[in-house]
Motif scaffolding. Sequence first.
Motif, short mmCIF file in Angstrom:
data_model
loop_
_atom_site.label_atom_id
_atom_site.label_comp_id
_atom_site.label_asym_id
_atom_site.label_seq_id
_atom_site.Cartn_x
_atom_site.Cartn_y
_atom_site.Cartn_z
N GLU A 424 0.83 -1.20 0.00
CA GLU A 424 0.00 0.00 0.00
C GLU A 424 0.87 1.26 0.00
O GLU A 424 0.53 2.27 -0.63
N GLY A 425 2.00 1.18 0.69
CA GLY A 425 2.93 2.30 0.67
C GLY A 425 3.50 2.51 -0.72
O GLY A 425 3.61 3.65 -1.19
N LEU A 426 3.83 1.42 -1.42
CA LEU A 426 4.35 1.54 -2.79
C LEU A 426 3.27 2.06 -3.74
O LEU A 426 3.57 2.80 -4.68
N LYS A 427 2.05 1.69 -3.49
CA LYS A 427 0.95 2.21 -4.32
C LYS A 427 0.87 3.72 -4.21
O LYS A 427 0.67 4.43 -5.21
N SER A 428 1.03 4.24 -2.99
CA SER A 428 1.01 5.68 -2.79
C SER A 428 2.23 6.34 -3.42
O SER A 428 2.13 7.38 -4.07
N ILE A 429 3.39 5.71 -3.26
CA ILE A 429 4.64 6.24 -3.82
C ILE A 429 4.57 6.31 -5.34
O ILE A 429 5.18 7.18 -5.97
N SER A 430 3.84 5.43 -5.96
CA SER A 430 3.76 5.39 -7.43
C SER A 430 3.16 6.66 -8.03
O SER A 430 3.26 6.88 -9.24
N SER A 431 2.56 7.51 -7.19
CA SER A 431 2.02 8.77 -7.69
C SER A 431 3.10 9.84 -7.83
O SER A 431 2.84 10.93 -8.33
N CYS A 432 4.32 9.52 -7.40
CA CYS A 432 5.46 10.44 -7.57
C CYS A 432 6.02 10.22 -8.98
O CYS A 432 6.93 9.40 -9.18
N LEU A 433 5.52 10.95 -9.93
CA LEU A 433 5.81 10.69 -11.33
C LEU A 433 7.25 11.00 -11.72
O LEU A 433 7.74 10.52 -12.74
N SER A 434 7.96 11.80 -10.91
CA SER A 434 9.35 12.17 -11.23
C SER A 434 10.37 11.25 -10.55
O SER A 434 11.58 11.49 -10.67
N LEU A 435 9.91 10.23 -9.86
CA LEU A 435 10.80 9.35 -9.11
C LEU A 435 11.82 8.69 -10.04
O LEU A 435 11.46 8.04 -11.01
N SER A 436 13.13 8.86 -9.72
CA SER A 436 14.18 8.27 -10.54
C SER A 436 15.04 7.26 -9.78
O SER A 436 15.66 6.40 -10.39
N SER A 437 15.06 7.34 -8.44
CA SER A 437 15.85 6.41 -7.64
C SER A 437 15.01 5.90 -6.48
O SER A 437 14.48 6.69 -5.69
N LEU A 438 14.89 4.57 -6.36
CA LEU A 438 14.08 3.95 -5.31
C LEU A 438 14.84 2.78 -4.72
O LEU A 438 15.19 1.83 -5.43
N LYS A 439 15.13 2.86 -3.42
CA LYS A 439 15.87 1.80 -2.74
C LYS A 439 14.95 1.10 -1.74
O LYS A 439 14.46 1.72 -0.80
N LEU A 440 14.74 -0.21 -1.99
CA LEU A 440 13.81 -1.00 -1.17
C LEU A 440 14.51 -2.25 -0.64
O LEU A 440 13.87 -3.27 -0.43
N GLY A 441 15.82 -2.17 -0.44
CA GLY A 441 16.54 -3.32 0.09
C GLY A 441 16.07 -3.70 1.48
O GLY A 441 15.75 -2.87 2.31
N ILE A 442 16.00 -5.01 1.74
CA ILE A 442 15.62 -5.56 3.04
C ILE A 442 14.23 -5.06 3.46
O ILE A 442 13.98 -4.79 4.64
N CYS A 443 13.35 -4.87 2.52
CA CYS A 443 11.95 -4.54 2.81
C CYS A 443 11.15 -5.83 2.66
O CYS A 443 10.78 -6.22 1.55
N LEU A 444 10.88 -6.48 3.77
CA LEU A 444 10.33 -7.82 3.74
C LEU A 444 8.81 -7.86 3.57
O LEU A 444 8.23 -8.93 3.44
#
Length: 675
Positions: A424-444
């Motif tokens: 659900e957090g990623l769904k909200s983040i997906s509205s950031c249309l200019s996002l160029s770098s996303l780090k999701l390491g160790i996100c279980l």
Amino acid sequence: MKKSKQNQNSKPFDLLSEELVFIILDLLAQKNPSDLKSFSLTCKWFYQVESKHRRSLKPLRPEYLPRILTRYRNTADLDLTFCPRVTDYALSVVGCLCGPTLRSVDLSRSFSFSAAGLLRLAVKCVSLVEIDLSNATEMRDAGAAVVGEAKSLERLKLERCKKLTDMGIGCIAVGCRKLKSVSLKWCVGVGDLGVALLSLKCKDLRSLDLSYLPITGKCLHDVLKLQHLEQLLLQGCFGVDDDTLDSLTYHCNSLKNLDASSCQNLTQRGLTSLLSGARCLERLDLAHSSSVISLDFASSLNKVSASLQSIRLDGCTVTCDGLKAIGTLCVSLREVSLSKCVTVTDEGLSSLVMKLKGLRKLDITCCRKLTGASITQVANSCPLLVSLKMESCSLVSREAFWLIGHKCRLLEELDFTDNEIDDEGLKSISSCLSLSSLKLGICLNITDRGLSYIGRGCSNLRELDLYRSVGITDMGISSIAQGCCHLETINISYCKDITDKSLVSLSKCSLLQTFESRGCPHISCQGLAAIAVRCKRLTKLDLKKCPYINDSCLLTLAHFSQSLKQISVSETGVTDVGLVSLANIGCLQNIAAVNTRGLRPSGVAAALVGCGGLRKVKLHASLRSLLPPSLINHMEARGCAFLWKDYLTNNNKNTLQAELDPKYWKLQLEEDIVL
């Protein structure tokens, strides 16, 4: 008549002027520099025009210099960082063939030259305005005196030239009066006298890096009188203390950037003196300061509060009152970094950001006391955020991540490594249309469903880190590959369910440069071949602990991946055949092949000889005594560094399965060594 018409149309490119072709070449270079080679091979005229047009060169081998510079006579910028062994003869060739056209040269990764070679370069290249001699650890004052012959020099880097003294810097100061930027970082033989001479003779200095020099505050009296000084870096200058700054009085309205990080003997009293005349300061770095950032300490910022736009307090002990005072005083702040400030609390961060409506960048990495309360305040108070780094803020609730995406739509960079974010957090983040770098390491808590939202909404994504995010499978990677066609970097290391299907999907991302798949037990040559064939810009490849990677994979890479610079095949099925095939890649610099059971000393020796541009090789320690000493000496003379690793093999399936288990690796993260 027909014959004359045929003659007129036989050379259609004759209708193009050189200026128009130069414009075409500029556009080609912006899109893909490697296309310039294809262009030059089209016809003889294009070959000649491309030779005239090119101004920047980065040769792979020093022995090619005479031929390259004979062709490209208009070279203005010469980068020799791929050429570790540059002799005096090579510098003579550069001086003779480039002459007055050369404006900058980078020798920061090179050695084997002496003062004689530098003299030929300085005398012949009269238009030289920039030279980087960093890491010339054997250069002495005689070499510095030769640099002083480059009368037009404006930018000079001498980082880690540890044998230089005040005398050598004095020669440069006298000879190079036009200097605007000088870096003396780690020149531990240079003291107050050398810095003072530089300040007195070079009145046009804009940038001065004195980091880790054994100087005191005495030389700063002269430095801060420079009327054009914009950047002063004093990182790790332990001799700069309160007592030597007490009598400091100056007015340097040009100073915009001050770095006093790791100055352990500088407290509030000294900082107040240092900032007293810098009323136009925009960037201040106080990371790893010994002082507590309290209310009293924040008051020293009073004179620069109106102009200050960026402050870095990484690793400092910060109080709630101190953060509140900074937020109240410095309302113009655009960037705040509190990385590893373990004392930061929700109350302190909330009071800081509450008044910083224009904040653009925030780094709260490893601020482990923070919860969703302060992140909610950040989201509500800072809608203009473009960068948010909050690695290992594990107490932040999942709901807070949803609010970040909902409120901060301008985000371009996000680091959520080791956090509780979910789909659900990623769904909200997906509205950031200019996002160029996303780090999701160790996100279980994230799965393919969350990545599908990112794939659909963030089409500008360039970098994605999924290190040890074990809930991701081929379906999620496919969503990213379909929606994020501009992807340049991806890390799927230890994502245990990834197979060749993911690699085939990612092969559609033709701009891919870095691919890390360490510890993915199901990928094989089929998937890697798709990456090699379609991703021509691939420069970094990590295949460590991928048991099905073998010689067939490397043969494919050797044929198709001609841009590859770094590869790790440790603990794979690679043998001598595969390793030797890498010699076909001309720009390969780094190889790691530890605990690869199919390797024999003779095969390793052949590979080392064949790969002429190697800068770093990582091998098992047992091979050190089996390889010919003459070969090792030859490689080291060419500028190659060997790293001999002496740890047990982890090729058995039980060990690999244990590493893929989150309960196992959470306890051993510090043992995970990156190439």
